[in-house]
Design an enzyme around this catalytic site. Structure first.
Site, PDB file in Angstrom:
ATOM      1  N   ASN A 209       0.040   6.959 -10.470  1.00  0.00           N
ATOM      2  CA  ASN A 209      -1.314   7.763  -9.635  1.00  0.00           C
ATOM      3  C   ASN A 209      -1.008   9.482 -10.217  1.00  0.00           C
ATOM      4  OD1 ASN A 209       0.973   9.191  -7.600  1.00  0.00           O
ATOM      5  ND2 ASN A 209       1.051   7.004  -7.200  1.00  0.00           N
ATOM      6  N   LYS A 287       3.529  -7.430 -24.496  1.00  0.00           N
ATOM      7  CA  LYS A 287       2.367  -6.432 -24.763  1.00  0.00           C
ATOM      8  C   LYS A 287       1.266  -7.736 -24.793  1.00  0.00           C
ATOM      9  CE  LYS A 287      -0.276  -3.150 -27.019  1.00  0.00           C
ATOM     10  NZ  LYS A 287      -0.809  -2.486 -28.253  1.00  0.00           N
ATOM     11  N   ASP A 305       7.561  -0.707   1.679  1.00  0.00           N
ATOM     12  CA  ASP A 305       7.227   0.701   2.128  1.00  0.00           C
ATOM     13  C   ASP A 305       8.408   1.511   2.261  1.00  0.00           C
ATOM     14  OD1 ASP A 305       6.431   2.853   3.859  1.00  0.00           O
ATOM     15  OD2 ASP A 305       4.793   1.999   4.396  1.00  0.00           O
ATOM     16  N   LYS A 342       4.524   3.689  11.113  1.00  0.00           N
ATOM     17  CA  LYS A 342       5.681   3.727  10.075  1.00  0.00           C
ATOM     18  C   LYS A 342       6.843   3.846  11.266  1.00  0.00           C
ATOM     19  CE  LYS A 342       3.265   4.689   6.049  1.00  0.00           C
ATOM     20  NZ  LYS A 342       3.475   4.206   4.693  1.00  0.00           N
TER      21      LYS A 342
HETATM   22  O1  C5P Z   1       1.081   4.460   3.685  1.00  0.00           O
HETATM   23  P1  C5P Z   1       0.859   5.567   2.889  1.00  0.00           P
HETATM   24  O2  C5P Z   1       1.184   5.551   1.288  1.00  0.00           O
HETATM   25  O3  C5P Z   1      -0.428   6.554   3.183  1.00  0.00           O
HETATM   26  O4  C5P Z   1       2.095   6.421   3.412  1.00  0.00           O
HETATM   27  C1  C5P Z   1       2.549   7.734   2.709  1.00  0.00           C
HETATM   28  C2  C5P Z   1       3.849   8.265   3.274  1.00  0.00           C
HETATM   29  O5  C5P Z   1       4.727   6.902   3.156  1.00  0.00           O
HETATM   30  C3  C5P Z   1       4.680   8.942   2.230  1.00  0.00           C
HETATM   31  O6  C5P Z   1       5.580   9.646   2.862  1.00  0.00           O
HETATM   32  C4  C5P Z   1       5.154   8.145   1.238  1.00  0.00           C
HETATM   33  O7  C5P Z   1       6.161   8.708   0.539  1.00  0.00           O
HETATM   34  C5  C5P Z   1       5.743   7.101   2.025  1.00  0.00           C
HETATM   35  N1  C5P Z   1       5.594   5.780   1.400  1.00  0.00           N
HETATM   36  C6  C5P Z   1       6.725   5.060   0.875  1.00  0.00           C
HETATM   37  N2  C5P Z   1       6.618   3.859   0.314  1.00  0.00           N
HETATM   38  C7  C5P Z   1       5.745   3.130   0.274  1.00  0.00           C
HETATM   39  C8  C5P Z   1       4.363   3.844   0.294  1.00  0.00           C
HETATM   40  C9  C5P Z   1       4.351   5.021   1.098  1.00  0.00           C
HETATM   41  O8  C5P Z   1       7.868   5.718   1.257  1.00  0.00           O
HETATM   42  N3  C5P Z   1       5.693   2.011  -0.479  1.00  0.00           N
END
Ligand code: C5P
Length: 398
Positions: A209, A287, A305, A342
């Site tokens: 990204n 590849k 997450d 979260k």
């Molecule tokens: O769910 P989302 O990606 O919008 O959440 C953003 C927050 O969660 C940010 O603080 C990001 O660093 C954290 N995040 C994470 N691991 C993931 C996805 C998001 O720590 N797999």
């Protein structure tokens, strides 16, 4: 001056990077530090005792069994008079001795006998750095509370490329200054994640990204300036990692989670990384080729997450867990729901719709969401957001 009155015992190991340690001595002395140098036998192959001693303006220590030295200042005492012991370059051999507690020359004996904080700046060939033995030693040394600066990626004297170059003298100076920084976060350990993650499709392609790592980097710098020991876990970002913090580089979300879990416990954890939500479930180890049979089909699996895992870990959870929320619409509603989902303490929410220019830009407009509600901050530079957020974190931890 920043390092006035500080006494640094500098151990110079045997690597080509030892020439940079001569500059390090000058930079430290310019800032008011007193430097007592110790040169290993291997170090003498790269820099001369005379230049080290002349630049340090100090006696140079070289030998464990030097009667004259022993009469003047015993080696045990030498290891303890300093405010900080710095090993630069820290060779694979020195790191291994330190991790095992070997004491068979002056440098390793000082390192085993010292009760002073120790910082190392590793420098070695890429393969030696990547070798499981060195990586094991690194984990051991970190566990022993030894601060690590670098190494950096780059061209190496041996003609290879990759991690293993010693951090630049000014990066080491910044780390030393951060070590002595006396601020509200002195003695606190804070974890910061930053940058994007790269999720492989095959050996040459990946999903990523547009996160530049700018906000996480600014935040790590601001926290270190308040005296925190910052562990900075970063994906492949555009901006270079800050100096004066412990840097752990990763590629994927899984690696980031492992690095984060390995870096705990911490007093606070701030998750500024833009972690990819999905990875390709069975990335190809070859590849992918164009084929007449049609287009490749990628299957996705959900990534862990990291924020949620840490926020909900129960025992060992950092006192303050902060997440970021990049939203393109209904910022406050979405971010408030995200905070609940979260289980983190704060969410720093921002609007990353393309017209704001925030993603990849130098400014940010954030809303801080906590159990006290939503607090909108005016649009300001990412550096200012970082400074203010670091100050709030300091308030929350003290
Ligand atoms: O769910 P989302 O990606 O919008 O959440 C953003 C927050 O969660 C940010 O603080 C990001 O660093 C954290 N995040 C994470 N691991 C993931 C996805 C998001 O720590 N797999």
């Amino acid at each position: 001056m920043m390092l006035d009155g500080k006494h640094i015992l500098l151990i110079i190991g045997g690597g080509i990077a030892a020439f940079k340690s001569l500059d390090l001595i000058r930079r430290l002395r310019e800032r008011g530090a007193a430097v007592t140098p110790v040169l290993t036998k291997a170090g003498e192959e790269f820099v001369t005792p005379l230049s080290v001693s002349a630049l340090a303006g100090s006696k140079l220590y070289r030998d464990l069994f030097d009667l004259g030295d022993e009469a003047e200042m015993g080696h045990i005492q030498l290891s303890r008079v300093a405010d900080l012991v710095v090993v630069a370059p820290a060779t694979a051999d020195l790191m291994s001795k330190m991790a095992q507690g070997v004491a068979n020359d002056l440098a390793s004996t000082l390192l085993l006998a010292t009760d002073t904080p120790v910082m190392i700046a590793p420098a070695m060939n890429v393969r030696m750095w990547d070798h499981p033995a060195t990586q094991r030693n690194l984990v051991t040394l970190r566990g022993d509370d030894i601060a690590v600066v670098g190494p950096n990626d780059g061209d190496m004297a041996c003609g290879e490329f990759g991690p293993g170059r010693m951090a630049e003298p000014m990066e080491i100076v910044t780390a030393i200054q951060a070590h002595f920084a006396d601020g509200p976060l002195t003695g606190k350990r804070i974890l910061v994640t930053s940058g994007p993650t790269h999720e492989p499709i095959d050996p040459v392609r990946y999903i990523a990204n547009r996160s530049s790592g700018a906000q996480g980097t600014a935040l790590a710098t601001a926290l270190a300036a308040l005296g925190a020991h910052v562990v900075f876990v970063t994906g492949p970002a555009d901006v270079p990692p800050p100096s004066g913090v412990e840097v752990i580089k990763v590629q994927t979300a899984h690696q980031m989670l492992n690095a984060v879990e390995g870096a705990l416990p911490a007093d606070a954890a701030v998750f500024a990384a833009a972690v990819a939500d999905w990875r390709v479930s069975s990335a190809s180890d070859r590849k992918l080729k164009k084929s007449k049979d049609g287009l490749p089909v990628l299957e996705f699996a959900e990534n862990p997450d990291i924020l949620k895992t840490v926020a909900q870990m129960g025992k060992g959870r950092p006192k303050l867990v902060v997440g970021f929320a990049a939203e393109t619409n209904d910022v406050i509603e979405n971010a408030t729901a995200k905070r609940k989902r979260k289980g983190c303490d704060w969410i720093v929410a921002n609007d990353v719709s393309p017209e704001t220019g925030i993603m990849g830009g130098s400014e940010n407009a954030v809303t801080l969401i906590s159990d006290a509600g939503a607090e909108g901050w005016p649009r300001m530079s990412k550096t200012d957001v970082a400074t203010q957020l670091a100050a709030r974190i300091a308030q929350a931890l003290t």
